[in-house]
Design an enzyme around this catalytic site. Structure first.
Site, PDB file in Angstrom:
ATOM      1  N   ASP A 125       0.853  -1.186   0.000  1.00 55.08           N
ATOM      2  CA  ASP A 125       0.000   0.000   0.000  1.00 55.08           C
ATOM      3  C   ASP A 125       0.890   1.238   0.000  1.00 55.08           C
ATOM      4  O   ASP A 125       1.887   1.295   0.721  1.00 55.08           O
ATOM      5  CB  ASP A 125      -0.907  -0.006   1.240  1.00 55.08           C
ATOM      6  CG  ASP A 125      -2.030   1.014   1.154  1.00 55.08           C
ATOM      7  OD1 ASP A 125      -1.730   2.221   1.122  1.00 55.08           O
ATOM      8  OD2 ASP A 125      -3.198   0.601   1.136  1.00 55.08           O
ATOM      9  N   ILE A 126       0.518   2.235  -0.780  1.00 56.18           N
ATOM     10  CA  ILE A 126       1.318   3.457  -0.889  1.00 56.18           C
ATOM     11  C   ILE A 126       1.258   4.289   0.397  1.00 56.18           C
ATOM     12  O   ILE A 126       2.164   5.068   0.690  1.00 56.18           O
ATOM     13  CB  ILE A 126       0.879   4.279  -2.118  1.00 56.18           C
ATOM     14  CG1 ILE A 126       1.914   5.341  -2.456  1.00 56.18           C
ATOM     15  CG2 ILE A 126      -0.507   4.862  -1.933  1.00 56.18           C
ATOM     16  CD1 ILE A 126       1.704   6.002  -3.798  1.00 56.18           C
ATOM     17  N   HIS A 154     -10.127  -4.692  -3.770  1.00 60.09           N
ATOM     18  CA  HIS A 154      -8.807  -4.868  -3.157  1.00 60.09           C
ATOM     19  C   HIS A 154      -8.946  -5.208  -1.677  1.00 60.09           C
ATOM     20  O   HIS A 154      -9.714  -4.604  -0.958  1.00 60.09           O
ATOM     21  CB  HIS A 154      -7.913  -3.640  -3.351  1.00 60.09           C
ATOM     22  CG  HIS A 154      -8.455  -2.352  -2.858  1.00 60.09           C
ATOM     23  ND1 HIS A 154      -9.430  -1.633  -3.526  1.00 60.09           N
ATOM     24  CD2 HIS A 154      -8.148  -1.620  -1.758  1.00 60.09           C
ATOM     25  CE1 HIS A 154      -9.710  -0.517  -2.862  1.00 60.09           C
ATOM     26  NE2 HIS A 154      -8.946  -0.495  -1.775  1.00 60.09           N
ATOM     27  N   LEU A 155      -8.177  -6.208  -1.292  1.00 61.62           N
ATOM     28  CA  LEU A 155      -8.130  -6.674   0.086  1.00 61.62           C
ATOM     29  C   LEU A 155      -6.974  -5.988   0.795  1.00 61.62           C
ATOM     30  O   LEU A 155      -5.843  -6.024   0.320  1.00 61.62           O
ATOM     31  CB  LEU A 155      -7.916  -8.192   0.118  1.00 61.62           C
ATOM     32  CG  LEU A 155      -7.609  -8.822   1.485  1.00 61.62           C
ATOM     33  CD1 LEU A 155      -8.838  -8.771   2.389  1.00 61.62           C
ATOM     34  CD2 LEU A 155      -7.128 -10.259   1.311  1.00 61.62           C
TER      35      LEU A 155
END
Length: 167
Positions: A56-57, A125-126
């Protein structure tokens, strides 16, 4: 003969994905479609024909991964009973990512999805977060259990399993 040699910037075969996603399963405006199609330069930690995983960003925990289907699928509300195996496969990939990164205490992890309209990207998205015990105040709020904006993978599987074949 230089064109016969691979470019030094080419990643290992397990992290690269050819541009082979059929057009109807790809949304060129979707950031996650572009990531899984290797158009963004994001490192894919896992990529197979069905599922991809990347960091994740804006991580909410020391380990925060996003597991996404390779083909474009909308948010949780677009799913039905037939998608239960996909969601379970996404969870399995998330668990594998944690284990590969030495996270062994699976009681201190969170697997879940944001419930519409609280999705920043409309590609399923998980979120895989660990350890939950090290999440900050804002992350605990954003990924809060029993809230109307975040559902665990188990809750989603249960909901989908009780649904009919169509929405």
């Amino acid at each position: 003969m230089a064109e016969d040699q691979p470019s030094p910037s080419v990643q290992d075969s397990h992290t690269t994905k050819p541009s082979s996603v059929p057009a109807e399963e790809y949304d060129k405006k979707c950031i996650f479609c572009r990531i899984v199609n290797n158009e963004m330069g994001t490192e894919l930690l896992h990529s197979d024909g069905d599922i991809s995983c990347f960091k994740d960003i804006k991580p909410g925990a020391p380990h925060h991964y996003l597991v996404v289907p390779t083909k474009h699928i909308g948010n949780c509300k677009s799913l039905n009973k037939e998608h239960v195996p996909l969601v379970k496969q996404m969870v399995d990939v998330g668990k594998d990512m944690l284990q590969k990164n030495n996270v062994t205490d699976l009681t201190d992890v969170r697997f879940g999805f944001h419930w519409p309209p609280f999705c920043s990207v409309t590609h399923l998205h998980l979120h895989v977060l660990a350890p939950v015990s090290q999440m900050g105040f804002m992350s605990r709020l954003i990924y809060r259990l029993n809230s109307y904006w975040f559902v665990t993978a188990d809750q989603l599987i249960e909901l989908l399993s009780s649904k009919g074949e169509t929405n």
